[in-house]
Design a protein around this motif. Sequence first.
Motif, PDB file in Angstrom:
ATOM      1  N   LEU A  59     -20.726  -9.608   4.995  1.00  0.00           N
ATOM      2  CA  LEU A  59     -20.675  -8.604   6.065  1.00  0.00           C
ATOM      3  C   LEU A  59     -20.534  -7.193   5.504  1.00  0.00           C
ATOM      4  O   LEU A  59     -21.178  -6.252   5.974  1.00  0.00           O
ATOM      5  N   VAL A  60     -19.694  -7.048   4.488  1.00  0.00           N
ATOM      6  CA  VAL A  60     -19.505  -5.737   3.860  1.00  0.00           C
ATOM      7  C   VAL A  60     -20.806  -5.265   3.215  1.00  0.00           C
ATOM      8  O   VAL A  60     -21.181  -4.088   3.307  1.00  0.00           O
ATOM      9  N   LYS A  61     -21.502  -6.198   2.589  1.00  0.00           N
ATOM     10  CA  LYS A  61     -22.768  -5.845   1.939  1.00  0.00           C
ATOM     11  C   LYS A  61     -23.782  -5.326   2.955  1.00  0.00           C
ATOM     12  O   LYS A  61     -24.647  -4.526   2.629  1.00  0.00           O
ATOM     13  N   ARG A  62     -23.647  -5.750   4.212  1.00  0.00           N
ATOM     14  CA  ARG A  62     -24.568  -5.309   5.263  1.00  0.00           C
ATOM     15  C   ARG A  62     -24.053  -4.061   5.983  1.00  0.00           C
ATOM     16  O   ARG A  62     -24.620  -3.642   6.993  1.00  0.00           O
ATOM     17  N   GLY A  63     -22.962  -3.491   5.490  1.00  0.00           N
ATOM     18  CA  GLY A  63     -22.493  -2.213   6.004  1.00  0.00           C
ATOM     19  C   GLY A  63     -21.464  -2.282   7.113  1.00  0.00           C
ATOM     20  O   GLY A  63     -21.098  -1.247   7.685  1.00  0.00           O
ATOM     21  N   HIS A  64     -20.966  -3.472   7.420  1.00  0.00           N
ATOM     22  CA  HIS A  64     -19.983  -3.594   8.497  1.00  0.00           C
ATOM     23  C   HIS A  64     -18.568  -3.313   7.989  1.00  0.00           C
ATOM     24  O   HIS A  64     -18.268  -3.496   6.806  1.00  0.00           O
ATOM     25  N   GLU A  65     -17.710  -2.897   8.899  1.00  0.00           N
ATOM     26  CA  GLU A  65     -16.293  -2.705   8.600  1.00  0.00           C
ATOM     27  C   GLU A  65     -15.553  -3.984   8.949  1.00  0.00           C
ATOM     28  O   GLU A  65     -15.766  -4.571  10.016  1.00  0.00           O
ATOM     29  N   ILE A  66     -14.653  -4.419   8.058  1.00  0.00           N
ATOM     30  CA  ILE A  66     -14.014  -5.723   8.221  1.00  0.00           C
ATOM     31  C   ILE A  66     -12.490  -5.572   8.312  1.00  0.00           C
ATOM     32  O   ILE A  66     -11.881  -4.832   7.544  1.00  0.00           O
ATOM     33  N   LYS A  67     -11.912  -6.306   9.252  1.00  0.00           N
ATOM     34  CA  LYS A  67     -10.461  -6.429   9.340  1.00  0.00           C
ATOM     35  C   LYS A  67     -10.115  -7.910   9.243  1.00  0.00           C
ATOM     36  O   LYS A  67     -10.656  -8.726   9.995  1.00  0.00           O
ATOM     37  N   ILE A  68      -9.227  -8.250   8.310  1.00  0.00           N
ATOM     38  CA  ILE A  68      -8.920  -9.645   8.029  1.00  0.00           C
ATOM     39  C   ILE A  68      -7.430  -9.893   8.197  1.00  0.00           C
ATOM     40  O   ILE A  68      -6.603  -9.154   7.660  1.00  0.00           O
ATOM     41  N   SER A  69      -7.093 -10.938   8.937  1.00  0.00           N
ATOM     42  CA  SER A  69      -5.690 -11.321   9.073  1.00  0.00           C
ATOM     43  C   SER A  69      -5.357 -12.429   8.083  1.00  0.00           C
ATOM     44  O   SER A  69      -6.204 -13.264   7.746  1.00  0.00           O
ATOM     45  N   THR A  70      -4.106 -12.440   7.626  1.00  0.00           N
ATOM     46  CA  THR A  70      -3.624 -13.489   6.743  1.00  0.00           C
ATOM     47  C   THR A  70      -2.136 -13.680   6.973  1.00  0.00           C
ATOM     48  O   THR A  70      -1.437 -12.756   7.409  1.00  0.00           O
ATOM     49  N   ARG A  71      -1.636 -14.876   6.694  1.00  0.00           N
ATOM     50  CA  ARG A  71      -0.196 -15.136   6.814  1.00  0.00           C
ATOM     51  C   ARG A  71       0.567 -14.570   5.626  1.00  0.00           C
ATOM     52  O   ARG A  71       1.759 -14.305   5.726  1.00  0.00           O
ATOM     53  N   ASN A  72      -0.135 -14.425   4.496  1.00  0.00           N
ATOM     54  CA  ASN A  72       0.500 -13.927   3.275  1.00  0.00           C
ATOM     55  C   ASN A  72      -0.466 -12.963   2.603  1.00  0.00           C
ATOM     56  O   ASN A  72      -1.588 -13.349   2.257  1.00  0.00           O
ATOM     57  N   ILE A  73      -0.064 -11.737   2.426  1.00  0.00           N
ATOM     58  CA  ILE A  73      -0.967 -10.711   1.919  1.00  0.00           C
ATOM     59  C   ILE A  73      -1.556 -11.077   0.562  1.00  0.00           C
ATOM     60  O   ILE A  73      -2.697 -10.725   0.246  1.00  0.00           O
ATOM     61  N   ASN A  74      -0.818 -11.838  -0.248  1.00  0.00           N
ATOM     62  CA  ASN A  74      -1.326 -12.208  -1.563  1.00  0.00           C
ATOM     63  C   ASN A  74      -2.474 -13.209  -1.491  1.00  0.00           C
ATOM     64  O   ASN A  74      -3.238 -13.348  -2.441  1.00  0.00           O
ATOM     65  N   HIS A  75      -2.601 -13.906  -0.361  1.00  0.00           N
ATOM     66  CA  HIS A  75      -3.721 -14.835  -0.205  1.00  0.00           C
ATOM     67  C   HIS A  75      -5.056 -14.094  -0.131  1.00  0.00           C
ATOM     68  O   HIS A  75      -6.106 -14.704  -0.360  1.00  0.00           O
ATOM     69  N   GLY A  76      -5.000 -12.803   0.190  1.00  0.00           N
ATOM     70  CA  GLY A  76      -6.225 -12.029   0.312  1.00  0.00           C
ATOM     71  C   GLY A  76      -6.469 -11.070  -0.835  1.00  0.00           C
ATOM     72  O   GLY A  76      -7.328 -10.184  -0.727  1.00  0.00           O
ATOM     73  N   ARG A  77      -5.778 -11.267  -1.945  1.00  0.00           N
ATOM     74  CA  ARG A  77      -5.916 -10.334  -3.070  1.00  0.00           C
ATOM     75  C   ARG A  77      -7.351 -10.243  -3.579  1.00  0.00           C
ATOM     76  O   ARG A  77      -7.803  -9.170  -3.999  1.00  0.00           O
ATOM     77  N   HIS A  78      -8.073 -11.352  -3.547  1.00  0.00           N
ATOM     78  CA  HIS A  78      -9.447 -11.349  -4.053  1.00  0.00           C
ATOM     79  C   HIS A  78     -10.381 -10.539  -3.158  1.00  0.00           C
ATOM     80  O   HIS A  78     -11.513 -10.244  -3.551  1.00  0.00           O
ATOM     81  N   LEU A  79      -9.910 -10.151  -1.957  1.00  0.00           N
ATOM     82  CA  LEU A  79     -10.740  -9.357  -1.042  1.00  0.00           C
ATOM     83  C   LEU A  79     -10.351  -7.877  -1.030  1.00  0.00           C
ATOM     84  O   LEU A  79     -11.028  -7.081  -0.388  1.00  0.00           O
ATOM     85  N   TRP A  80      -9.301  -7.528  -1.738  1.00  0.00           N
ATOM     86  CA  TRP A  80      -8.869  -6.124  -1.747  1.00  0.00           C
ATOM     87  C   TRP A  80      -9.931  -5.217  -2.361  1.00  0.00           C
ATOM     88  O   TRP A  80      -9.979  -4.018  -2.062  1.00  0.00           O
ATOM     89  N   VAL A  81     -10.768  -5.772  -3.241  1.00  0.00           N
ATOM     90  CA  VAL A  81     -11.766  -4.952  -3.935  1.00  0.00           C
ATOM     91  C   VAL A  81     -12.946  -4.594  -3.038  1.00  0.00           C
ATOM     92  O   VAL A  81     -13.755  -3.733  -3.385  1.00  0.00           O
ATOM     93  N   LEU A  82     -13.079  -5.245  -1.883  1.00  0.00           N
ATOM     94  CA  LEU A  82     -14.226  -4.980  -1.010  1.00  0.00           C
ATOM     95  C   LEU A  82     -14.073  -3.633  -0.311  1.00  0.00           C
ATOM     96  O   LEU A  82     -13.000  -3.319   0.210  1.00  0.00           O
ATOM     97  N   PRO A  83     -15.144  -2.837  -0.257  1.00  0.00           N
ATOM     98  CA  PRO A  83     -15.083  -1.573   0.480  1.00  0.00           C
ATOM     99  C   PRO A  83     -15.044  -1.833   1.981  1.00  0.00           C
ATOM    100  O   PRO A  83     -15.479  -2.887   2.457  1.00  0.00           O
ATOM    101  N   ASN A  84     -14.521  -0.859   2.714  1.00  0.00           N
ATOM    102  CA  ASN A  84     -14.486  -0.926   4.179  1.00  0.00           C
ATOM    103  C   ASN A  84     -13.839  -2.214   4.695  1.00  0.00           C
ATOM    104  O   ASN A  84     -14.251  -2.782   5.704  1.00  0.00           O
TER     105      ASN A  84
END
Length: 320
Positions: free
Chosen positions: A23-48
């Motif tokens: 989705l990011v590659k196609r220019g969309h802005e993304i909001k992601i929920s998680t129970r633990n912020i560290n579970h999403g560390r691999h997505l922190w590098v994505l823009p927008n």
Amino acid sequence: MSNLSIGLLGGTGFIGSVLANALVKRGHEIKISTRNINHGRHLWVLPNTRVSEIDLNKQEEIDSLFKDCDVLINLIGILNEKRDDGKGFTYAHKELTSRAVQTCKTFRIRHFIQISSIGADIHSTSNYQKTKAHAENIVLSELSPYLKASIIRPSVVFGPNDKFINKFATLIKVFNGRIPLACPQSLLQPIFVNDLVDAIIAIIECPQHKEPIYELGGPEVKSLVEIVRYICEVLNIKDRIIPLNPLLSSIQAGLLEFVPGKPLSRDNLRSLRNNSICSELPGLQVLEIKATAMNEIIPSYLTKRRYKDRFAHYRNTSGR
């Protein structure tokens, strides 16, 4: 198609991570929920992309994160629960779906997408399949001129970091191909995760795709034992699989229910007794997506250490 603000409820897992990247590659802005912020560390590098830790028991936190979204995608799902009583599945599938739909209604989010599963059936003996069906009914009951809803039912999903092919590959390696296999003749139609993600994006971006339910599977229908034997072949390990009859399958599930990680639960067994193959509902062909065969993808991630640098992978494919 204009850029959209897209919310992923439970988007840090296997499917959500691939979807967020696309989705990011196609220019969309993304909001992601998680129970633990560290579970999403691999997505922190994505823009927008915003990854937020929220309490799913609090409607106001779900509302606050997703209130400005154009699309909300519910990816939350579990394969096992603590006890075999349906309560864990009811919470994850029914209650959290209801809260997500409520957010859409309150803030006029115009498109809600529910990731369900082939086999969802309120009459199923499997609590997993039964609660998936109840969640679908919650979504369908809220269809209106203000809310478009799309339910996507995939068969089992494969790809790097999946929990299906990789689980069997690990067992095959550990036990040198000697695996007692429950429900060996159950039929599955495995779908490549990238094909599933392409389908989700097509439904989001193309207004002509208005069907309420899509069933998605790959180009091949195979029995479970055929798939496990194929994994043995890819790993170059002699096939020593022991197909179990219904009684022995039940005994195995009853024992493994109490093994840490639940490699097979009684509810998993009840689900496996039902084939996971596409019906006549709209699928990949309607979405103009060519299905990818297992032999085109699986050898590349079972025999090589691909994606070992996950941060570099997401950064490179997102254009950074």
